[in-house]
Each structure stands twice: as C-alpha cells, then as structure tokens.
Design a protein around this motif. Structure first.
Motif, PDB file in Angstrom:
ATOM      1  N   LEU A 228       0.864  -1.170   0.000  1.00 43.45           N
ATOM      2  CA  LEU A 228       0.000   0.000   0.000  1.00 43.45           C
ATOM      3  C   LEU A 228       0.903   1.223   0.000  1.00 43.45           C
ATOM      4  O   LEU A 228       1.341   1.699   1.043  1.00 43.45           O
ATOM      5  CB  LEU A 228      -0.941  -0.021   1.206  1.00 43.45           C
ATOM      6  N   ALA A 229       1.190   1.735  -1.190  1.00 37.83           N
ATOM      7  CA  ALA A 229       2.209   2.762  -1.366  1.00 37.83           C
ATOM      8  C   ALA A 229       1.777   4.143  -0.894  1.00 37.83           C
ATOM      9  O   ALA A 229       2.625   4.997  -0.669  1.00 37.83           O
ATOM     10  CB  ALA A 229       2.612   2.828  -2.833  1.00 37.83           C
ATOM     11  N   ALA A 230       0.481   4.373  -0.753  1.00 42.01           N
ATOM     12  CA  ALA A 230       0.004   5.702  -0.345  1.00 42.01           C
ATOM     13  C   ALA A 230      -1.384   5.566   0.261  1.00 42.01           C
ATOM     14  O   ALA A 230      -2.012   4.498   0.181  1.00 42.01           O
ATOM     15  CB  ALA A 230      -0.021   6.644  -1.552  1.00 42.01           C
ATOM     16  N   ASP A 231      -1.873   6.633   0.861  1.00 40.72           N
ATOM     17  CA  ASP A 231      -3.235   6.636   1.401  1.00 40.72           C
ATOM     18  C   ASP A 231      -4.223   6.399   0.264  1.00 40.72           C
ATOM     19  O   ASP A 231      -4.038   6.901  -0.849  1.00 40.72           O
ATOM     20  CB  ASP A 231      -3.543   7.990   2.059  1.00 40.72           C
ATOM     21  N   GLY A 232      -5.271   5.647   0.566  1.00 35.60           N
ATOM     22  CA  GLY A 232      -6.287   5.379  -0.438  1.00 35.60           C
ATOM     23  C   GLY A 232      -5.959   4.215  -1.356  1.00 35.60           C
ATOM     24  O   GLY A 232      -6.646   4.002  -2.351  1.00 35.60           O
ATOM     25  N   TRP A 233      -4.919   3.457  -1.043  1.00 39.78           N
ATOM     26  CA  TRP A 233      -4.570   2.291  -1.853  1.00 39.78           C
ATOM     27  C   TRP A 233      -5.259   1.048  -1.295  1.00 39.78           C
ATOM     28  O   TRP A 233      -5.525   0.957  -0.086  1.00 39.78           O
ATOM     29  CB  TRP A 233      -3.054   2.077  -1.868  1.00 39.78           C
ATOM     30  N   VAL A 234      -5.532   0.087  -2.171  1.00 38.79           N
ATOM     31  CA  VAL A 234      -6.121  -1.197  -1.792  1.00 38.79           C
ATOM     32  C   VAL A 234      -5.281  -2.304  -2.422  1.00 38.79           C
ATOM     33  O   VAL A 234      -4.534  -2.064  -3.358  1.00 38.79           O
ATOM     34  CB  VAL A 234      -7.593  -1.311  -2.258  1.00 38.79           C
ATOM     35  N   SER A 235      -5.415  -3.512  -1.885  1.00 37.54           N
ATOM     36  CA  SER A 235      -4.643  -4.642  -2.411  1.00 37.54           C
ATOM     37  C   SER A 235      -5.516  -5.880  -2.445  1.00 37.54           C
ATOM     38  O   SER A 235      -6.375  -6.074  -1.587  1.00 37.54           O
ATOM     39  CB  SER A 235      -3.410  -4.893  -1.537  1.00 37.54           C
ATOM     40  N   GLU A 236      -5.310  -6.711  -3.467  1.00 37.69           N
ATOM     41  CA  GLU A 236      -6.000  -7.994  -3.542  1.00 37.69           C
ATOM     42  C   GLU A 236      -5.049  -9.048  -4.076  1.00 37.69           C
ATOM     43  O   GLU A 236      -4.147  -8.755  -4.859  1.00 37.69           O
ATOM     44  CB  GLU A 236      -7.249  -7.915  -4.416  1.00 37.69           C
ATOM     45  N   GLN A 237      -5.246 -10.279  -3.615  1.00 35.09           N
ATOM     46  CA  GLN A 237      -4.388 -11.388  -4.035  1.00 35.09           C
ATOM     47  C   GLN A 237      -4.945 -11.980  -5.321  1.00 35.09           C
ATOM     48  O   GLN A 237      -6.102 -12.377  -5.392  1.00 35.09           O
ATOM     49  CB  GLN A 237      -4.317 -12.455  -2.940  1.00 35.09           C
TER      50      GLN A 237
ATOM     51  N   GLY B 139      17.737 -13.596  -1.699  1.00 36.27           N
ATOM     52  CA  GLY B 139      18.233 -14.931  -1.362  1.00 36.27           C
ATOM     53  C   GLY B 139      18.099 -15.834  -2.578  1.00 36.27           C
ATOM     54  O   GLY B 139      18.453 -15.451  -3.692  1.00 36.27           O
ATOM     55  N   PRO B 140      17.533 -17.040  -2.406  1.00 33.42           N
ATOM     56  CA  PRO B 140      17.388 -17.938  -3.547  1.00 33.42           C
ATOM     57  C   PRO B 140      16.190 -17.583  -4.434  1.00 33.42           C
ATOM     58  O   PRO B 140      16.024 -18.129  -5.512  1.00 33.42           O
ATOM     59  CB  PRO B 140      17.168 -19.306  -2.882  1.00 33.42           C
ATOM     60  N   LYS B 141      15.341 -16.652  -3.984  1.00 32.12           N
ATOM     61  CA  LYS B 141      14.128 -16.306  -4.731  1.00 32.12           C
ATOM     62  C   LYS B 141      14.379 -15.153  -5.704  1.00 32.12           C
ATOM     63  O   LYS B 141      15.107 -14.220  -5.409  1.00 32.12           O
ATOM     64  CB  LYS B 141      13.004 -15.900  -3.776  1.00 32.12           C
ATOM     65  N   THR B 142      13.746 -15.262  -6.866  1.00 33.03           N
ATOM     66  CA  THR B 142      13.745 -14.192  -7.846  1.00 33.03           C
ATOM     67  C   THR B 142      12.319 -13.693  -7.969  1.00 33.03           C
ATOM     68  O   THR B 142      11.403 -14.479  -8.235  1.00 33.03           O
ATOM     69  CB  THR B 142      14.250 -14.686  -9.216  1.00 33.03           C
ATOM     70  N   GLN B 143      12.115 -12.399  -7.746  1.00 28.94           N
ATOM     71  CA  GLN B 143      10.773 -11.827  -7.766  1.00 28.94           C
ATOM     72  C   GLN B 143      10.636 -10.846  -8.921  1.00 28.94           C
ATOM     73  O   GLN B 143      11.553 -10.089  -9.211  1.00 28.94           O
ATOM     74  CB  GLN B 143      10.482 -11.086  -6.461  1.00 28.94           C
ATOM     75  N   LEU B 144       9.454 -10.857  -9.537  1.00 23.23           N
ATOM     76  CA  LEU B 144       9.137  -9.899 -10.587  1.00 23.23           C
ATOM     77  C   LEU B 144       8.161  -8.875 -10.027  1.00 23.23           C
ATOM     78  O   LEU B 144       7.154  -9.240  -9.415  1.00 23.23           O
ATOM     79  CB  LEU B 144       8.509 -10.603 -11.797  1.00 23.23           C
ATOM     80  N   TRP B 145       8.474  -7.600 -10.221  1.00 22.99           N
ATOM     81  CA  TRP B 145       7.596  -6.513  -9.810  1.00 22.99           C
ATOM     82  C   TRP B 145       7.246  -5.692 -11.050  1.00 22.99           C
ATOM     83  O   TRP B 145       8.093  -5.465 -11.918  1.00 22.99           O
ATOM     84  CB  TRP B 145       8.279  -5.607  -8.785  1.00 22.99           C
ATOM     85  N   VAL B 146       6.002  -5.247 -11.124  1.00 23.52           N
ATOM     86  CA  VAL B 146       5.514  -4.468 -12.260  1.00 23.52           C
ATOM     87  C   VAL B 146       4.765  -3.261 -11.709  1.00 23.52           C
ATOM     88  O   VAL B 146       4.041  -3.381 -10.719  1.00 23.52           O
ATOM     89  CB  VAL B 146       4.554  -5.311 -13.132  1.00 23.52           C
TER      90      VAL B 146
ATOM     91  N   LEU C 108       7.808   4.247  -8.069  1.00 25.33           N
ATOM     92  CA  LEU C 108       7.473   3.150  -7.159  1.00 25.33           C
ATOM     93  C   LEU C 108       8.318   1.910  -7.432  1.00 25.33           C
ATOM     94  O   LEU C 108       8.784   1.257  -6.505  1.00 25.33           O
ATOM     95  CB  LEU C 108       5.985   2.812  -7.268  1.00 25.33           C
ATOM     96  N   ILE C 109       8.506   1.567  -8.685  1.00 28.39           N
ATOM     97  CA  ILE C 109       9.265   0.347  -9.012  1.00 28.39           C
ATOM     98  C   ILE C 109      10.742   0.506  -8.633  1.00 28.39           C
ATOM     99  O   ILE C 109      11.424  -0.471  -8.343  1.00 28.39           O
ATOM    100  CB  ILE C 109       9.108  -0.028 -10.506  1.00 28.39           C
ATOM    101  N   ALA C 110      11.228   1.745  -8.596  1.00 28.63           N
ATOM    102  CA  ALA C 110      12.622   1.985  -8.220  1.00 28.63           C
ATOM    103  C   ALA C 110      12.818   1.991  -6.713  1.00 28.63           C
ATOM    104  O   ALA C 110      13.938   1.882  -6.228  1.00 28.63           O
ATOM    105  CB  ALA C 110      13.097   3.313  -8.807  1.00 28.63           C
ATOM    106  N   ALA C 111      11.726   2.097  -5.948  1.00 26.79           N
ATOM    107  CA  ALA C 111      11.833   2.216  -4.488  1.00 26.79           C
ATOM    108  C   ALA C 111      11.012   1.142  -3.782  1.00 26.79           C
ATOM    109  O   ALA C 111      10.264   1.436  -2.853  1.00 26.79           O
ATOM    110  CB  ALA C 111      11.371   3.603  -4.058  1.00 26.79           C
ATOM    111  N   LEU C 112      11.148  -0.099  -4.210  1.00 24.37           N
ATOM    112  CA  LEU C 112      10.384  -1.187  -3.605  1.00 24.37           C
ATOM    113  C   LEU C 112      10.783  -1.384  -2.145  1.00 24.37           C
ATOM    114  O   LEU C 112      11.965  -1.303  -1.808  1.00 24.37           O
ATOM    115  CB  LEU C 112      10.617  -2.491  -4.375  1.00 24.37           C
ATOM    116  N   PRO C 113       9.824  -1.647  -1.251  1.00 23.67           N
ATOM    117  CA  PRO C 113      10.162  -1.838   0.164  1.00 23.67           C
ATOM    118  C   PRO C 113      11.000  -3.092   0.371  1.00 23.67           C
ATOM    119  O   PRO C 113      10.765  -4.121  -0.248  1.00 23.67           O
ATOM    120  CB  PRO C 113       8.789  -1.965   0.836  1.00 23.67           C
ATOM    121  N   GLY C 114      12.001  -2.992   1.210  1.00 23.66           N
ATOM    122  CA  GLY C 114      12.848  -4.140   1.516  1.00 23.66           C
ATOM    123  C   GLY C 114      13.868  -4.455   0.452  1.00 23.66           C
ATOM    124  O   GLY C 114      14.562  -5.462   0.528  1.00 23.66           O
ATOM    125  N   CYS C 115      13.995  -3.597  -0.560  1.00 24.73           N
ATOM    126  CA  CYS C 115      14.963  -3.820  -1.639  1.00 24.73           C
ATOM    127  C   CYS C 115      15.995  -2.695  -1.636  1.00 24.73           C
ATOM    128  O   CYS C 115      15.701  -1.565  -1.255  1.00 24.73           O
ATOM    129  CB  CYS C 115      14.269  -3.836  -2.994  1.00 24.73           C
TER     130      CYS C 115
END
Length: 198
Positions: A16-25, A116-123, A129-136
């Motif tokens: 949730l990058a900012a106020d008013g954001w929602v997320s779904e799996q 670690g051993p995982k490779t993640q794709l972010w879009v 936002l893509i340049a400032a991913l949390p935990g990266c």
C-alpha cells in the motif's frame, strides 16, 4: 494532488504505497496493489481463466461486444485478435501474462529482484514506485543525466533512467509465470506491415 494517484504495483507481496490504496491477491504469488481511483474489472474467459482489466478500454468496432463481454466469450485463438479493436488507456493481465494497450498509454515498468534464492518480478505504472520497492536496495541511476531541450532528452524504451528497470513496449507481452527464463515475448503487430518487393 495525492501521491501516486491512479497507479498500481503488481508483485509477490501487497504494498500500500500511499493513502487510499487497496490490495487484492490474484494468485498465491501475485498481489495487485493500486490506488482505489484506478478503474479495475475482472472477468473469466471462455476457458475459465480469470483476467483483470486496469484502466479504461473502449470498443472501437461497432459490431463487436464491449471489451469485458468480448473477453468473457473468448475461448480460442490468440488474445491479440480479441483486443486489436480496443482503444483507451488499459492493461490486461492474468496470473501468467500481461498485455498493454496499443500505444502503451498506461505505462508498465518491470524489475526483477533477487532475495536470497528467490527471484521476484515486480511491475508498476510508476517508475518512482518500481525503483523504491520496500525491503529492496535502491536502484542506481542509469546515467547519463538528461538536460531538457539538449539533444535526446528522454530515455528510449525499453530503457528507463534506472539500471535494471525496463519499460514494456506495446509490441511485447510480459510473462508473469514464476520461473520463466525469458520475461518478454514479442507480440505481432496489430496491423499487417507491407513488405517491399525489392
């Protein structure tokens, strides 16, 4: 103006990058996080595969059904045939692939992150936002610095201003499936390109 308005992030974790954001799996390894003002609709195609449509898609063929109705009826043939008549600013994705509108009006940046051993794709539609991913680790600028009005004052896609961050071209399809070697697949052009005889 609100920060990151009408933007989205698609990745292995909700953000949730900012106020008013929602997320779904979307799937066990895919989450859609977005500004609540960004239009989104979901429909299953003729094979029962769920698809998500972000943004606004308009049907330009007077004899064809609306985009979501057309997608719900789609059971055979390439997806390109389906959305070749759609206009607007949109992005269409399932849990395995992502398509953008013919002009790439809804921008789509992507980045691979190694944890670690995982490779993640972010879009994301937002380069910031893509340049400032949390935990990266933050990404470095791709240099050279651009100067407005002096020479080429933009980064030509698929490049971006950040190392390791690319922009999807309208003639490409992005694979979201885990463990995919080649992330980008070429998509045929929407119209036939005449070939010269000589």
């Amino acid at each position: 103006p609100r920060l990151h308005r009408r933007q989205f992030v698609l990745g292995p974790e909700p953000w949730l990058a900012a106020d008013g954001w929602v997320s779904e799996q979307i799937s066990p390894s895919l989450h859609l996080s977005r500004c609540a003002e960004l239009p989104v609709a979901s429909v299953a195609d003729g094979h029962g595969v769920p698809w998500w449509l972000l943004g606004v898609a308009l049907q330009s063929d007077a004899d064809a059904p609306a985009p979501l109705d057309q997608l719900a009826e789609h059971a055979q043939g390439p997806l390109l045939v389906l959305y070749a008549s759609w206009s607007g600013r949109w992005l269409l994705f399932s849990d395995t692939e992502l398509h953008i509108d013919a002009s790439g009006l809804l921008g789509c940046f992507y980045r691979t992150v190694h944890r670690g051993p995982k490779t993640q794709l972010w879009v994301s539609s937002s380069l910031a936002l893509i340049a400032a991913l949390p935990g990266c680790d933050p990404v470095s600028s791709a240099a050279p610095e651009l100067h407005l009005g002096k020479g080429m004052d933009w980064y030509p896609p698929p490049r971006s201003r950040f190392a390791g961050v690319k922009k999807l071209l309208p003639t490409q399809i992005l694979s979201l499936a885990a463990g995919t070697e080649g992330r980008v697949v070429a998509r045929p052009p929407l119209a036939d390109v005449p070939k010269p005889k000589t």
